[in-house]
Design an enzyme around this catalytic site. Structure first.
Site, PDB file in Angstrom:
ATOM      1  N   ASP A 100       0.854  -1.180   0.000  1.00  0.00           N
ATOM      2  CA  ASP A 100       0.000   0.000   0.000  1.00  0.00           C
ATOM      3  C   ASP A 100       0.893   1.234   0.000  1.00  0.00           C
ATOM      4  OD1 ASP A 100      -2.330   1.442  -0.055  1.00  0.00           O
ATOM      5  OD2 ASP A 100      -2.657   1.391   2.109  1.00  0.00           O
ATOM      6  N   GLY A 101       0.374   2.336  -0.496  1.00  0.00           N
ATOM      7  CA  GLY A 101       1.122   3.581  -0.517  1.00  0.00           C
ATOM      8  C   GLY A 101       0.179   4.759  -0.514  1.00  0.00           C
ATOM      9  N   GLU A 138       2.365   3.848  -4.441  1.00  0.00           N
ATOM     10  CA  GLU A 138       1.785   2.527  -4.714  1.00  0.00           C
ATOM     11  C   GLU A 138       2.753   1.698  -5.555  1.00  0.00           C
ATOM     12  OE1 GLU A 138      -0.849   1.415  -3.372  1.00  0.00           O
ATOM     13  OE2 GLU A 138      -2.353   2.994  -3.077  1.00  0.00           O
ATOM     14  N   ASP A 160      -4.512  -2.333  -3.219  1.00  0.00           N
ATOM     15  CA  ASP A 160      -5.829  -1.700  -3.356  1.00  0.00           C
ATOM     16  C   ASP A 160      -5.789  -0.581  -4.394  1.00  0.00           C
ATOM     17  OD1 ASP A 160      -4.545   0.396  -2.068  1.00  0.00           O
ATOM     18  OD2 ASP A 160      -5.608   0.144  -0.176  1.00  0.00           O
ATOM     19  N   HIS A 215      -9.337  -0.420   3.161  1.00  0.00           N
ATOM     20  CA  HIS A 215     -10.108  -0.046   4.350  1.00  0.00           C
ATOM     21  C   HIS A 215     -11.403  -0.852   4.455  1.00  0.00           C
ATOM     22  CE1 HIS A 215      -7.317   3.297   4.617  1.00  0.00           C
ATOM     23  NE2 HIS A 215      -7.629   3.628   3.375  1.00  0.00           N
ATOM     24  N   ASP A 225      -1.382  -0.230   5.204  1.00  0.00           N
ATOM     25  CA  ASP A 225      -1.819   1.167   5.297  1.00  0.00           C
ATOM     26  C   ASP A 225      -1.205   1.833   6.523  1.00  0.00           C
ATOM     27  OD1 ASP A 225      -3.831   3.397   4.540  1.00  0.00           O
ATOM     28  OD2 ASP A 225      -4.286   3.001   6.645  1.00  0.00           O
TER      29      ASP A 225
END
Length: 256
Positions: A100-101, A138, A160, A215, A225
């Site tokens: 994640d980023g 990302e 995501d 999320h 995250d």
């Protein structure tokens, strides 16, 4: 899950399909762990697992058989899955990766986080940058992760970011490359410096990109995250030199 069950059918999870192991990399447990609304069952034979995937019970999320289903809320599927829709068995020994980023502002301070699960080993990565963008973070999360793996590796990479997942799985990045890194006839692709690196790593490893809801209760995605946020807010921030110098499009060595 009892000891006699050798096949696990996942109808709702990170990667729906039939699995031959419960625990371990690429196992069924990995697909449903922390997944909100997961639905799965264990069976003694592959035929029973395939039959359940196409049954009304699976399509409605109701348990009418003798095998206990996941005790979590589920949303009915639009239609039952049929045999042709079943995902192939996951290869044993696959490296499971989540990345994640993000940024505090876009552009702004940013960071990435990653979780690597290889057998019984688990490793976490994180790094923050002074000024960058969401999409660059990302991409960097994926790159940093793949660079740590011994080649060639079988990798299932969860993100995501549709920008990243679609860029690889739908062939966007390779198409841009073939077109001289132009998205359209008049618009150049962005973050080319990072896409070039990612494509090179995808050629080095065998990587399957899987999109996951951000999320949404997925434990590993939430952990990534948290790592990315912590890295963004940390003190050991690096410079995203390519972004600062405006060299994120066509690299010098690819220019005519």
């Amino acid at each position: 899950m009892g000891s006699k069950k050798k096949y696990y059918a996942v109808i709702r999870g990170c990667r729906p399909g039939i699995y031959t192991t419960w625990y371990g990399p690429g196992g069924a447990e990995e697909q449903v762990r922390g997944y909100a609304g997961a639905l799965y069952k264990g069976f003694a034979t592959a035929e029973e697992a395939r039959h359940w995937l196409g049954s009304p019970e699976a399509s409605t999320g109701k348990n009418t058989g003798s095998v206990k289903a996941a005790a979590v809320p589920v949303t009915p599927l639009a239609k039952p899955l049929v045999k042709s829709q079943v995902t192939p068995l996951v290869t044993a020994g696959s490296v499971i990766v989540y990345t994640d980023g993000g940024c505090a502002g876009n552009p702004g301070p940013g960071g990435y986080g990653a979780v690597i699960i290889e057998g019984k080993n688990r490793k976490e990565l994180a790094q923050g940058f002074r000024r960058t963008t969401n999409n660059r973070m990302e991409l960097m999360g994926c790159i940093a992760t793949l660079e740590t793996l011994a080649a060639p590796a079988e990798v299932i990479l969860h993100s995501d970011s549709r920008y990243v997942v679609n860029g690889i799985s739908k062939g966007w990045a390779r198409k841009w490359c073939a077109n001289g890194w132009m998205r359209t006839k008049t618009e150049a692709a962005e973050n080319v410096d990072l896409w070039v690196k990612l494509l090179e790593l995808c050629d080095l490893h065998r990587v399957r990109f899987v999109w996951v809801h951000g999320h949404a209760g997925n434990r590993e995605n939430e952990r990534c995250d948290s790592l990315a946020t912590g890295a963004t807010q940390g003190t050991n921030l690096k410079e995203d030199h390519a972004y600062i110098r405006g060299r994120t499009r066509i690299p010098e060595y690819l220019r005519g």
